[in-house]
Design an enzyme around this catalytic site. Structure first.
Site, short mmCIF file in Angstrom:
data_model
loop_
_atom_site.label_atom_id
_atom_site.label_comp_id
_atom_site.label_asym_id
_atom_site.label_seq_id
_atom_site.Cartn_x
_atom_site.Cartn_y
_atom_site.Cartn_z
N ASP A 322 0.85 -1.17 0.00
CA ASP A 322 0.00 0.00 0.00
C ASP A 322 0.90 1.24 0.00
OD1 ASP A 322 -3.20 0.56 1.64
OD2 ASP A 322 -2.11 1.77 0.20
N GLU A 518 -10.22 7.11 4.11
CA GLU A 518 -9.38 6.48 5.14
C GLU A 518 -8.76 7.52 6.06
OE1 GLU A 518 -5.76 4.85 3.38
OE2 GLU A 518 -6.27 5.99 1.60
C1 GLC Z 1 -4.34 4.27 0.03
C2 GLC Z 1 -5.29 3.14 0.37
C3 GLC Z 1 -5.40 2.10 -0.71
C4 GLC Z 1 -5.18 2.71 -2.06
C5 GLC Z 1 -3.77 3.25 -2.13
C6 GLC Z 1 -3.51 3.99 -3.45
O1 GLC Z 1 -3.61 4.62 1.18
O2 GLC Z 1 -5.07 2.47 1.60
O3 GLC Z 1 -6.69 1.50 -0.59
O4 GLC Z 1 -5.36 1.73 -3.07
O5 GLC Z 1 -3.46 4.11 -1.05
O6 GLC Z 1 -4.31 5.14 -3.52
#
Ligand code: GLC
Length: 745
Positions: A322, A518
């Site tokens: 991630d 998030e």
């Molecule tokens: C973010 C998220 C993930 C996403 C990635 C790229 O922090 O946790 O779900 O795909 O970064 O944007």
């Protein structure tokens, strides 16, 4: 020329020998001596003559031929993913042999439209193709509810609403539509679906989960099939990602990126099954979770990544980290050689760096050269990545297929989204059958989310966290109501509810949460409505008008204390751009069929609350009302045949019209089967399995159980011969229909 993968072929030419000589020369050149200009000059001498360039050969053979030609720098570059905005200069893509680019949430070209996305993608791709081996890059985005970074794209309901719809085939169709809109912009890799199992509604990513039990995220891995098509090489197919491996939705307190403290048996029972389902559907990539399992960061978890995911589950695609996920391994900002080593040796194949890609490449190269990362691990990672690039057809058709560009935000896709919105609506309360609304009713609409595309779309919409306001083209719920009624002049709107009075037949309050994603979305404190919503609802209540609440939220909210003041409650979740789907249900053009994908708390103090945990919810997992099979209009409805003459007498017909874990909805139609008018009726039945009525409408409950007695309401007791009245109720327990008797007073 439209290739099978839906991508435009790149013109290639020049003799075989020249290519073989040049390729050999280049791969022998120390990577540090590679000069982009020289590499770029050689590309014109290449033709599809080397085995890896020959699409008639098996992918496995092409991978091995290419791998044998790759330098360490080529291989390290393939394991590197950089954010589009970090590539400076863009030629670094070639200089450092970078294999992947991404757009983080909201990272878009300007202007932000489908065509400029396609132009951007193609320009990056042409730089990648200018390298000696011409390995195409793969471009990733979070198209988690449509191609949501692109202005004008169709925004579908977020996953929590799709879980409520209980329709895996619908989700597959949404995956296909999303893949088409992505393909029209060149983008070939989707960091979706999130197959997280959200176990605590405090988590700010609850809306990215299809449900609190593994069965729903597992069933909705049909999104993978929609995105990847029958084959990755098929027209319009893109690579899917199952994320976030594993247990992201199970952290203590619902803390994002927190610690999931479970036994291995519990982790395997709750959080692993959706990944198994995604793998069975051939998902091409898996993204690792920021979270920890019993204190151990997933980004460094060799047992779960290599032994379980790749070994036991047989995942053959590639694993991506991630966003800067490896930086968190030592708890200090930034990444170190040790973190790079730990993550790659744990089984991560590609690292979403995403910014300091030069330093990452340097550290990775030195760790391999020092023997702390085995070359076999690097080769395994490259085989996995290259296999997906070959399977996608990127070597043959690396550029955007502009035939799909027109699908972005198309009427067809918006119609599909509207269908998804309809099917995701969950009717939680409908006292007195206030819904469906009459199309000629005098309606007062209020609430901060009634006329707000941004609120109804939620996070991951144009920007990372999402925003209130007209962020992208679509239909607000207010606009949908106005376009549905017979006379829009009968619809009054005031965000605050000011101006409402008793002249209106009904007030519709569209309230809930403003957008978040998030981190920002975690709610460790209150899970209730905000002050503005409460103020609006109080204003409507004081007018004495029946209130219908449409809740636009990314999760169940703590609304139990206010529910008695509301005649009806419709959970709309985060419907996206097609608010018409909400009006379709409000006015009965489509009955509500949605079922709760999450247990609904009585109060926030119950969190976490999940099906089977022994706690008593306000509404259980799977709960959802619908409209009666026939109108429960208080005015009796005539029967088609003329009854025989004789005394008044009534019959009762009992029907179950919806059920969920632990409860059901039923309705009873009482009919005057005699020859003279009825002035009142009583329905009776016996329940012998502990059933209990929870709520009842269009009747008066005289006794609940075990001998249930329901008498007519004031408005439906008088029944002329041959006419009928229907009352409805929800109940707990088994839905086995009892024998119902009806007596006249
Ligand atoms: C973010 C998220 C993930 C996403 C990635 C790229 O922090 O946790 O779900 O795909 O970064 O944007």
């Amino acid at each position: 020329m439209l290739g099978r993968s839906g991508r435009r072929a790149v013109a290639l030419g020049a003799p075989v020998l020249a290519t073989a000589v040049l390729a050999t020369a280049v791969s022998a050149v120390p990577s540090s001596a590679v000069v982009p200009g020289r590499a770029a000059a050689q590309v014109h001498a290449r033709t599809a003559a080397l085995p890896y360039q020959d699409p008639s050969l098996p992918v496995r053979d092409r991978v091995e031929d290419l791998l044998a030609r790759m330098s360490l720098d080529d291989k390290v570059g393939q394991m590197t993913q950089a954010e589009r905005g970090a590539l400076d200069p863009v030629s670094d893509l070639a200089t450092y042999r970078i294999g992947s680019v991404l757009s983080g949430g909201g990272s878009a070209p300007s202007p932000n439209n489908a065509r400029s996305w396609a132009d951007m993608y193609d320009s990056f791709q042409r730089v990648a193709l200018s390298t000696p081996l011409g390995i195409p890059m793969i471009y990733g985005v979070d198209a988690v509810h449509g191609h949501n970074n692109v202005h004008g794209a169709t925004i579908f309901p977020h996953n929590i609403g799709l879980g409520a719809a209980r329709d895996p085939e619908l989700v597959r169709r949404i995956g296909r539509a999303t893949a088409e809109e992505m393909s029209g912009t060149g983008v070939d890799w989707n960091f979706a679906p999130c197959v997280c199992v959200a176990r605590n509604d405090r988590w700010g990513r609850t809306y990215e989960s299809f449900g609190e039990l593994p069965e729903l995220p597992g069933a909705m891995t049909t999104l993978v099939t929609g995105l990847q098509g029958e084959s990755l090489n098929a027209s319009g197919s893109v690579l899917a990602t199952a994320k976030h491996y594993v247990g992201d939705g199970g952290t203590t307190g619902g803390v994002d990126q927190g610690d999931t403290r479970l036994s291995e048996a519990e982790l395997r029972a709750v959080h692993l099954p959706p990944f198994r389902a995604a793998i069975e559907r051939g998902v091409g990539s898996v993204m690792i979770s920021f979270s920890s399992w019993n204190g151990a960061k997933l980004h460094g978890h060799r047992y779960l990544i290599t032994d379980v995911l790749k070994g036991e589950l047989g995942f053959s695609g590639f694993v991506v980290s991630d966003w800067a996920g490896i930086d968190q391994l030592d708890g200090a900002p930034g990444f170190t050689a040790e973190e790079v080593r730990t993550a790659v040796n744990a089984g991560i194949d590609m690292v979403m760096v995403p910014n300091d890609y030069r330093r990452f490449i340097g550290l990775l190269r030195s760790e391999v050269q020092a023997g702390r990362i085995p070359m076999a691990r690097v080769d395994d990672a490259n085989r996995r990545i290259l296999t997906k690039k070959f399977e996608l057809g990127l070597f043959e058709r690396p550029l955007t297929d502009r035939n799909y560009t027109g699908t972005v935000g198309s009427a067809e896709h918006r119609a599909l989204a509207r269908e998804a919105v309809r099917k995701s609506q969950v009717l939680l309360k409908n006292d007195g059958g206030v819904l469906p609304l009459a199309k000629d009713a005098r309606i007062f609409v209020a609430g901060k989310s009634a006329d707000d595309i941004g609120n109804q779309s939620g996070g991951w919409t144009i920007s990372w966290q999402g925003d209130s306001g007209p962020v992208t083209p679509g239909t607000t719920i207010l606009q949908a109501i106005r376009s549905t009624v017979t006379n829009p002049a009968n619809v009054t709107y005031s965000r605050s509810g000011s101006g409402v009075n008793g002249d209106y037949d009904v007030a519709v309050a569209v309230v809930g949460e403003t957008p978040y994603a998030e981190g920002e979305g975690d709610r460790p404190g209150s899970l209730g409505l905000d002050a503005e919503d409460l103020d609006t609802l109080a204003r409507l209540r004081s007018a004495g008008v029946p209130v219908v609440v449409v809740l636009v939220s990314g999760r169940p909210l703590d609304i139990g204390a206010h529910l008695p003041d509301w005649r009806a409650l419709l959970a709309a979740w985060l419907p996206g751009t097609e608010g018409q789907g909400v009006a379709d249900v409000l006015f009965g053009d489509h009955r509500p069929t949605g079922k709760l994908p999450m247990t609904w708390m009585q109060s926030a103090s119950q969190q976490p609350i999940n099906d089977g945990d022994g706690k008593t919810p306000l509404f259980p997992y799977g709960y959802g009302l619908t409209y009666p099979d026939r109108p429960t209009d208080p005015t009796p409805t005539p029967t088609p045949t003329t009854p025989p003459p004789g005394p008044a007498g009534c019959t009762a017909e009992y029907r179950v019209i919806g059920s969920w874990s632990g409860g059901f909805q039923a309705e009873v139609t009482v009919r005057n089967a005699g020859g003279s008018p009825l002035n009142g009726w009583t329905a009776r039945w016996n329940w012998n399995q502990g059933q209990r009525i929870a709520s009842l409408w269009n009747g008066v409950l005289a006794q609940n159980a075990p001998d249930v007695i329901v008498r007519n309401a004031s408005w439906n007791g008088a029944l002329a011969p041959g006419t009928s009245a229907t009352f409805g109720f929800t109940a707990t327990g088994a839905s086995t229909p009892p024998s119902v008797t009806c007596t006249a007073p």
